[in-house]
Design a protein around this motif. Structure first.
Motif, mmCIF file in Angstrom:
data_model
loop_
_atom_site.group_PDB
_atom_site.id
_atom_site.type_symbol
_atom_site.label_atom_id
_atom_site.label_comp_id
_atom_site.label_asym_id
_atom_site.label_seq_id
_atom_site.Cartn_x
_atom_site.Cartn_y
_atom_site.Cartn_z
ATOM 1 N N ARG A 8 26.953 37.332 26.224
ATOM 2 C CA ARG A 8 26.055 38.017 27.167
ATOM 3 C C ARG A 8 26.537 39.436 27.409
ATOM 4 N NH1 ARG A 8 29.811 39.384 30.977
ATOM 5 N NH2 ARG A 8 30.658 37.661 32.160
ATOM 6 N N ALA A 10 26.255 42.048 30.774
ATOM 7 C CA ALA A 10 25.922 41.867 32.199
ATOM 8 C C ALA A 10 26.114 43.161 32.982
ATOM 9 C CB ALA A 10 26.786 40.744 32.765
ATOM 10 N N PRO A 11 25.272 44.155 32.748
ATOM 11 C CA PRO A 11 25.474 45.424 33.451
ATOM 12 C C PRO A 11 25.068 45.365 34.928
ATOM 13 C CG PRO A 11 23.464 45.526 32.149
ATOM 14 C CD PRO A 11 24.103 44.190 31.852
ATOM 15 N N SER A 12 25.721 46.197 35.719
ATOM 16 C CA SER A 12 25.307 46.386 37.113
ATOM 17 C C SER A 12 24.359 47.582 37.123
ATOM 18 C CB SER A 12 26.521 46.706 37.989
ATOM 19 O OG SER A 12 27.482 45.694 37.840
ATOM 20 N N GLU A 44 23.274 42.373 37.066
ATOM 21 C CA GLU A 44 24.207 42.056 38.163
ATOM 22 C C GLU A 44 23.919 42.966 39.363
ATOM 23 O OE1 GLU A 44 28.261 41.348 36.786
ATOM 24 O OE2 GLU A 44 27.446 39.458 36.073
ATOM 25 N N TYR A 179 31.225 38.900 43.413
ATOM 26 C CA TYR A 179 31.160 39.075 41.964
ATOM 27 C C TYR A 179 31.804 37.920 41.193
ATOM 28 C CZ TYR A 179 33.071 40.561 37.504
ATOM 29 O OH TYR A 179 33.463 40.573 36.199
ATOM 30 N N VAL A 183 29.551 35.516 38.627
ATOM 31 C CA VAL A 183 29.803 35.556 37.180
ATOM 32 C C VAL A 183 30.078 34.151 36.638
ATOM 33 C CG1 VAL A 183 31.568 36.255 35.498
ATOM 34 C CG2 VAL A 183 30.625 37.925 37.059
ATOM 35 N N ARG A 197 33.408 42.191 27.475
ATOM 36 C CA ARG A 197 33.138 43.213 28.493
ATOM 37 C C ARG A 197 34.263 44.234 28.465
ATOM 38 N NH1 ARG A 197 34.175 38.865 33.407
ATOM 39 N NH2 ARG A 197 36.361 38.513 32.886
ATOM 40 N N LEU A 201 38.068 44.746 33.314
ATOM 41 C CA LEU A 201 37.872 43.442 33.956
ATOM 42 C C LEU A 201 38.822 42.365 33.429
ATOM 43 C CD1 LEU A 201 33.990 43.569 34.249
ATOM 44 C CD2 LEU A 201 35.647 43.596 36.119
HETATM 45 N N1 GLU Z 1 28.636 43.798 35.983
HETATM 46 C C1 GLU Z 1 29.935 44.115 35.498
HETATM 47 C C2 GLU Z 1 29.967 45.582 35.100
HETATM 48 O O1 GLU Z 1 28.927 46.180 34.903
HETATM 49 C C3 GLU Z 1 30.329 43.277 34.308
HETATM 50 C C4 GLU Z 1 30.647 41.906 34.700
HETATM 51 C C5 GLU Z 1 31.049 40.978 33.569
HETATM 52 O O2 GLU Z 1 30.771 41.285 32.397
HETATM 53 O O3 GLU Z 1 31.636 39.948 33.859
HETATM 54 O O4 GLU Z 1 31.033 46.133 34.997
#
Ligand code: GLU
Length: 297
Positions: A8, A10-12, A44, A179, A183, A197, A201
């Protein structure tokens, strides 16, 4: 036949994707597709103040412009509060109320034996009466009772990462899922077994893997992609000039050329060579990806 796993992105939706974000998305797509996985998009947007639906739409358009495709369903975190509440219920008395302010936590964590960024456990054993008194003062966040468990994850590039899990927040004191909880719940519900990602993180992975197991889910595999940095070695940001697809289009650099630059940075193409994501997929060798930050000059 068993359902294939999924990767996946998962952008904010708090700002347009820059070259570093787009590159991470390309790597996530390549790793998922080269391993026969579905590839999902998750918005997100739990941070209501910083999230903008118009930005989310632009992010989707930018990813499509590079040629990245996603499998349904599109997951939007702000629509999934029920799933987060159900997970909190499942955790039951493995969570506790925390009334600390940021300042109190910072002060306690800087005391001897405190660990920066780790919750010092101040509210872990408040009496019933004390909790009732504090509730009248300010709303509580919820934290997991992790009892300083250690958690180890395996990252495709960073190798083994072991961290002590602190009592991290799973529901913020404004009632929103945190968060780390969202997730884990979303990856679990969607069958995501491959998380790719940015490597900012990496540190949250042991916590998330630990929480997944607490919820009876299996932890995914991880691959954290080195960040893009500017010429000064600082994390790439909007102020670094033409770094989004819109900025680059304004100076005559179209998405195909951007994909080419990303491909060069991943050692999957020569400078100036026209490529598509299908070509990159053919050439993709995860072992050959650079392990150092991408300097966008
Ligand atoms: N939403 C997070 C971001 O944009 C990424 C979270 C994830 O991939 O677990 O940095």
């Amino acid at each position: 036949m068993a359902t294939p796993g999924a990767g996946r992105y998962a952008p904010s939706p708090s700002g347009d994707l820059h070259l570093g974000n787009l590159r991470t998305a390309v790597v996530a797509w390549l790793l998922a597709r080269s391993t026969g996985r579905r590839f999902l998009l998750r918005i997100e947007d739990l941070d209501a103040v910083r999230s903008d639906p118009a930005v989310a739409l632009r992010q989707r358009a930018d990813l499509a412009a590079l040629g990245l495709d996603f499998d349904p369903p599109l997951v939007v975190q702000s629509e999934r509060c029920g799933a987060y509440e159900a997970a909190l219920e499942q955790l039951g008395d493995r969570v506790y109320e925390c009334f600390c302010t940021r300042r109190e936590i910072a002060e306690a964590a800087s005391a001897p034996h405190g660990r920066v960024g780790h919750y010092p456990g101040t509210c872990a054993s408040l009496s019933v009466a004390e909790r009732a008194r504090r509730r009248a003062e300010r709303p509580a966040a919820l934290r997991v009772r992790a009892a300083a468990a250690t958690s180890t994850v395996w990252d495709r590039w960073a190798g083994e990462v072991t961290e002590v899990v602190d009592d991290f927040v799973v529901r913020r004191n404004d009632g929103t899922a945190a968060y780390n909880l969202a997730v884990v719940v979303d990856d679990g519900a969607a069958g995501v077994d491959q998380v790719v990602r940015g490597d900012d993180l990496l540190d949250s992975s042991p916590r998330q893997a630990w929480l997944a197991r607490e919820l009876g889910l299996s932890a995914p595999s991880y691959a954290h992609v080195p960040l893009a940095v500017n010429a000064a070695g600082k994390r790439l940001a909007k102020r670094d000039g033409a770094v989004t697809l819109a900025d680059l289009a304004a100076v005559g650099v179209g998405p195909a050329e951007v994909l080419g630059r990303i491909a060069v940075s991943l050692r999957l193409a020569e400078v100036g060579e026209p490529v598509t994501v299908a070509v990159l997929l053919d050439r993709f060798d995860p072992g050959a990806l650079p392990r150092e930050p991408w300097v966008v000059a």
